[in-house]
Design a protein around this motif. Structure first.
Motif, mmCIF file in Angstrom:
data_model
loop_
_atom_site.group_PDB
_atom_site.id
_atom_site.type_symbol
_atom_site.label_atom_id
_atom_site.label_comp_id
_atom_site.label_asym_id
_atom_site.label_seq_id
_atom_site.Cartn_x
_atom_site.Cartn_y
_atom_site.Cartn_z
ATOM 1 N N VAL A 176 74.006 7.285 -1.170
ATOM 2 C CA VAL A 176 74.186 5.836 -1.065
ATOM 3 C C VAL A 176 75.130 5.492 0.092
ATOM 4 N N GLY A 177 76.272 6.188 0.159
ATOM 5 C CA GLY A 177 77.266 5.875 1.202
ATOM 6 C C GLY A 177 76.672 5.960 2.599
ATOM 7 N N PRO A 178 76.134 7.134 2.996
ATOM 8 C CA PRO A 178 75.586 7.219 4.353
ATOM 9 C C PRO A 178 74.407 6.271 4.590
ATOM 10 N N ALA A 179 73.561 6.059 3.570
ATOM 11 C CA ALA A 179 72.412 5.152 3.776
ATOM 12 C C ALA A 179 72.898 3.725 4.010
ATOM 13 N N LEU A 180 73.915 3.294 3.260
ATOM 14 C CA LEU A 180 74.460 1.952 3.496
ATOM 15 C C LEU A 180 75.136 1.892 4.859
ATOM 16 N N GLY A 181 75.880 2.942 5.189
ATOM 17 C CA GLY A 181 76.604 2.970 6.463
ATOM 18 C C GLY A 181 75.654 2.888 7.644
ATOM 19 N N ARG A 182 74.542 3.569 7.550
ATOM 20 C CA ARG A 182 73.619 3.610 8.704
ATOM 21 C C ARG A 182 72.620 2.458 8.666
ATOM 22 N N PHE A 183 72.064 2.156 7.471
ATOM 23 C CA PHE A 183 70.945 1.201 7.406
ATOM 24 C C PHE A 183 71.272 -0.088 6.654
ATOM 25 N N GLY A 184 72.407 -0.112 5.940
ATOM 26 C CA GLY A 184 72.818 -1.326 5.229
ATOM 27 C C GLY A 184 72.071 -1.581 3.929
ATOM 28 N N LYS A 185 71.226 -0.650 3.482
ATOM 29 C CA LYS A 185 70.509 -0.885 2.226
ATOM 30 C C LYS A 185 69.993 0.431 1.646
ATOM 31 N N ILE A 186 69.844 0.447 0.331
ATOM 32 C CA ILE A 186 69.205 1.586 -0.364
ATOM 33 C C ILE A 186 68.952 1.179 -1.810
ATOM 34 N N SER A 187 67.950 1.780 -2.402
ATOM 35 C CA SER A 187 67.687 1.619 -3.834
ATOM 36 C C SER A 187 67.694 3.025 -4.432
ATOM 37 N N VAL A 188 68.504 3.223 -5.477
ATOM 38 C CA VAL A 188 68.623 4.569 -6.083
ATOM 39 C C VAL A 188 68.635 4.458 -7.609
ATOM 40 N N PRO A 189 68.168 5.516 -8.289
ATOM 41 C CA PRO A 189 68.306 5.523 -9.747
ATOM 42 C C PRO A 189 69.693 6.005 -10.148
ATOM 43 N N PHE A 190 70.040 5.828 -11.415
ATOM 44 C CA PHE A 190 71.260 6.446 -11.941
ATOM 45 C C PHE A 190 71.116 7.950 -11.716
ATOM 46 N N PRO A 191 72.179 8.609 -11.199
ATOM 47 C CA PRO A 191 72.007 10.020 -10.831
ATOM 48 C C PRO A 191 71.881 10.930 -12.043
ATOM 49 N N GLY A 192 71.312 12.123 -11.816
ATOM 50 C CA GLY A 192 71.212 13.122 -12.886
ATOM 51 C C GLY A 192 72.353 14.104 -12.792
ATOM 52 N N GLY A 193 72.042 15.380 -13.063
ATOM 53 C CA GLY A 193 73.080 16.406 -13.007
ATOM 54 C C GLY A 193 73.380 16.958 -14.369
ATOM 55 N N ASP A 194 74.444 17.773 -14.421
ATOM 56 C CA ASP A 194 74.802 18.437 -15.672
ATOM 57 C C ASP A 194 75.054 17.440 -16.783
ATOM 58 N N LYS A 195 74.606 17.790 -17.979
ATOM 59 C CA LYS A 195 74.836 16.932 -19.154
ATOM 60 C C LYS A 195 76.193 17.320 -19.759
ATOM 61 N N ILE A 196 77.255 16.777 -19.157
ATOM 62 C CA ILE A 196 78.591 17.168 -19.611
ATOM 63 C C ILE A 196 79.395 15.962 -20.068
ATOM 64 N N GLY A 197 78.737 14.835 -20.187
ATOM 65 C CA GLY A 197 79.432 13.629 -20.617
ATOM 66 C C GLY A 197 78.692 12.423 -20.082
ATOM 67 N N LEU A 198 79.291 11.272 -20.271
ATOM 68 C CA LEU A 198 78.625 10.033 -19.855
ATOM 69 C C LEU A 198 78.484 9.961 -18.341
ATOM 70 N N ARG A 199 79.490 10.426 -17.647
ATOM 71 C CA ARG A 199 79.523 10.439 -16.182
ATOM 72 C C ARG A 199 79.132 9.083 -15.587
ATOM 73 N N PRO A 200 79.929 8.071 -15.869
ATOM 74 C CA PRO A 200 79.595 6.747 -15.351
ATOM 75 C C PRO A 200 79.706 6.692 -13.823
#
Ligand code: EPU
Length: 422
Positions: free
Chosen positions: A99-123
């Protein structure tokens, strides 16, 4: 699905170099969105998460080449704005750092809530709050975050938590664009410092590396460059513990010991002897049990430089062999004890007190069992327990271990372990 079969009881001995840090490599790959010039990453770990991140940046048109086993070149000359596909982005937490680099370079992005290890809510509230302080418009639609950054302006960003990925996201968003940003309450993990090393090489202006206040002066463009990924301090800790739990002696030959000081201090309270040789990025560190045996430990996981949550589960495995009662507080994640029932199957005496505390009584002899890993680091803990156990341990779901550890089985074999992939 693959498994590890381990026949425990062998004392591990020898010297080994660890791989480059996963949590630095993934963000550096995301950073390639910021430039049109080539970036070369030396000491890149060959792990599944790196492959997934390469697929994610490929969706932006970024191609890559392995110049040798661990040297990766990224070519961003054809990079275009895009929206990462759900199925890929949900595979790992680090996808949200696009998200950071895409906003920095292009000013926009659409992303889903990220995945990864199931170790908690990880807000991701810290990320969203920080992006809003930059002036990013954020809305939610169809399970995705639609983000749009209409206008750069000077901004002070106060992070709600010293989140590693939120710090990286804001850094990556603001190195381009002619505005000055100050991040207060930044995380200071060495992997962020390593990412800053890359950004400085590319021509970014960032002050305050390794501190909780980062000042970023946005640049019109960035160039290409090369950086070496730091040795993985989580793997360093895991391998040293593999030696300790098997009453052996392992030397890591490529450590930056200053990045593991808190671990070393904890080891010393457990009666573990630590020897360090050399300077700079190629220090050798050796850990051995002292004659008086392994003492119990009390640790609580903290942001750097505290005891890292990623070594919490390996430390629990080691503590089963300490004489007395150890207590581990997991302050960051409410779901990072899923390995406990698996260690209990092997004979460990562990009681769980709520979702943030476990108590371990030792020493207990461990016996081999069929166990299942729930995340990368839980898998490392089960491998350690299997190495110390009598009999055979079979660990299911080891693709999770391969997400973060490069050829853990081969490395352990070279130190005398019986471990095979089946
Ligand atoms: N948090 C929030 N809100 C947020 C972000 C984080 O409340 O918006 C909380 C989390 O719930 C947690 C703490 O802050 O309590 C740390 O979260 P952080 O964002 O720092 O963690 P992360 O970005 O999800 C990175 C590593 C993790 C590592 C943690 C802590 C990456 C891709 N992941 O995760 O690594 O455990 O920092 O050091 O960099 C691993 O390698 O196995 C792993 C899980």
């Amino acid at each position: 699905m693959s498994q590890f079969r381990i026949r425990g009881g062998r004392s591990l001995q020898g010297a080994i170099a660890v791989s480059g840090a996963k949590n630095a490599a993934l963000k550096m790959i995301a950073a390639s969105i910021l430039t049109t010039k080539p970036i070369t990453l030396k000491n890149t770990p060959r792990i599944i998460d790196v492959e997934v991140m390469l697929q994610l940046v490929a969706e932006f048109g970024i191609t890559h080449q392995w110049l040798d086993e661990h040297t990766l070149t990224l070519d961003s000359s054809l990079c275009q704005p895009t929206n990462p596909t759900d199925s890929l982005a949900r595979k790992l937490r680090a996808s949200f750092v696009l998200v950071g680099p895409a906003l920095g370079r292009f000013g926009k992005i659409s992303v889903p809530f990220p995945g990864g290890d199931k170790i908690g809510l990880r807000p991701i509230d810290t990320h969203l709050h920080a992006f809003r302080q930059l002036g990013v418009d954020i809305s939610q639609a169809g399970g995705r975050y639609e983000m749009h950054w209409p206008k750069r302006m000077d901004a002070d960003v106060y992070l709600l938590e010293p989140s590693v990925t939120a710090t990286e996201n804001i850094l990556l968003a603001t190195v381009l664009g002619q505005a000055k940003t100050t991040i207060y309450g930044a995380a200071t993990e060495p992997e962020i410092g390593n990412l800053i090393d890359l950004l400085l090489t590319l021509g970014a202006h960032v002050n305050g590396k390794d501190t909780a206040t980062l000042e970023i002066i946005g640049q019109r463009t960035l160039t290409g460059g090369e950086v070496e990924i730091i040795p993985d301090r989580i793997e360093i800790g895991t391998m040293l513990m593999a030696g300790l739990i098997t009453r052996g002696e392992i030397t890591i030959t490529n450590a930056i010991v200053g990045q593991s000081n808190y671990l070393v201090a904890r080891f010393q309270t457990m009666g573990i002897n630590i020897e360090i040789e050399g300077r700079g990025r190629r220090q050798a560190i050796t850990a051995t049990r002292s004659a008086s045996g392994l003492k119990p430990v009390t640790v609580d996981t903290r942001p750097y430089p505290g005891f890292y949550t990623d070594l919490q589960s390996p430390m629990a495995a080691l503590a089963t062999q300490a004489t007395g009662r150890s207590v581990i507080f997991e302050t960051m994640y409410e779901g990072r004890f899923a390995y406990v029932p698996e260690l209990q199957k092997m004979g460990a005496q562990i009681s769980v007190d709520g979702s943030h505390k476990i108590i371990i009584d030792g020493p207990t002899p461990l016996t081999g069992a069929q166990v299942l890993t729930s995340d990368i680091r839980a898998g490392a803990a089960l491998v350690l327990a299997g190495l110390a156990a009598t009999g055979e341990t079979v660990i299911d779901n080891i693709e999770l271990i391969d997400r973060g550890y490069e050829r853990l089985d081969k490395k352990l074999q070279s130190l005398g372990a019986y471990i095979e992939r089946i």
